[in-house]
Design a protein around this motif. Sequence first.
Motif, PDB file in Angstrom:
ATOM      1  N   SER A  80       0.867  -1.168   0.062  1.00 35.53           N
ATOM      2  CA  SER A  80      -0.198  -0.307  -0.263  1.00 35.53           C
ATOM      3  C   SER A  80       0.674   0.939   0.190  1.00 35.53           C
ATOM      4  N   LEU A  81       1.669   0.970   0.572  1.00 28.84           N
ATOM      5  CA  LEU A  81       2.644   2.588   1.189  1.00 28.84           C
ATOM      6  C   LEU A  81       3.322   2.299  -0.892  1.00 28.84           C
ATOM      7  N   ARG A  82       3.889   1.450  -1.080  1.00 22.19           N
ATOM      8  CA  ARG A  82       4.085   1.402  -2.581  1.00 22.19           C
ATOM      9  C   ARG A  82       3.143   2.349  -3.434  1.00 22.19           C
ATOM     10  N   TYR A  83       1.704   1.835  -3.197  1.00 18.06           N
ATOM     11  CA  TYR A  83       1.067   2.897  -4.237  1.00 18.06           C
ATOM     12  C   TYR A  83       0.301   4.048  -3.680  1.00 18.06           C
ATOM     13  N   ILE A  84       0.662   4.251  -2.499  1.00 18.20           N
ATOM     14  CA  ILE A  84       0.103   5.817  -1.925  1.00 18.20           C
ATOM     15  C   ILE A  84       1.697   6.359  -1.820  1.00 18.20           C
TER      16      ILE A  84
END
Length: 216
Positions: A80-84
């Motif tokens: 999720s941090l990758r996409y956010i």
Amino acid sequence: MKPNIPTPPPIPAATTDEFDIMRSEMQALQSHLSLQPLIDENRLRQLICSPSLTPTRGQNRSILWLNWALVPIMAAVMLSLRYIDGISWLFIIATILLYIASAIVQTRTSRQELSRDDYSTLPLVDLRRKLLTRISHRNIQICWGLPVWALWAVWFLYELFSSPTGSFAGPSWRDSLVVYIVIFASAMIGVLIYYLLYQRIDRKAIREIDSFVHPQ
């Protein structure tokens, strides 16, 4: 002719009763003294065992399973941090591998982990040895874990700074930086408090055992 040996006077009944009373009192005293070390040892075990801080065997197993159950959750958070925030795949893979390595270390050291039941069943010598082993494991974890965690935090902040869509990309990057620094500092302080508290409890237990086994 046999010499006339005078017959000793009979022992008064009152004196016989006094001997019986003294004998019964001595037996009661010996019985009390024979039980006293056991009473002292039980009190010692109650003193060095902290029920609110020492988990049972079942709780230790639950903590171990929870440690492994958090691996997919950690992977989901990293994705999720990758996409956010646009953090790199290298950072994601390194974080997941570090967490798996930590779980493996926790699994290996869990065999030496004390439970609440051990305080009442283990011989004092074995209990002391396990306490020393646990203190040594914590020292190793704090000496290796804190530097690795600090490097990870710096790397994470670098990922956020270098990402064009990260938390530090907008004009409020100073506020975001303060928030992350407070979070990381609070986590480090919490780890240090946990380490110092449990080390102090185990060292106190060892001192109590030493004073009982080798009284001055």
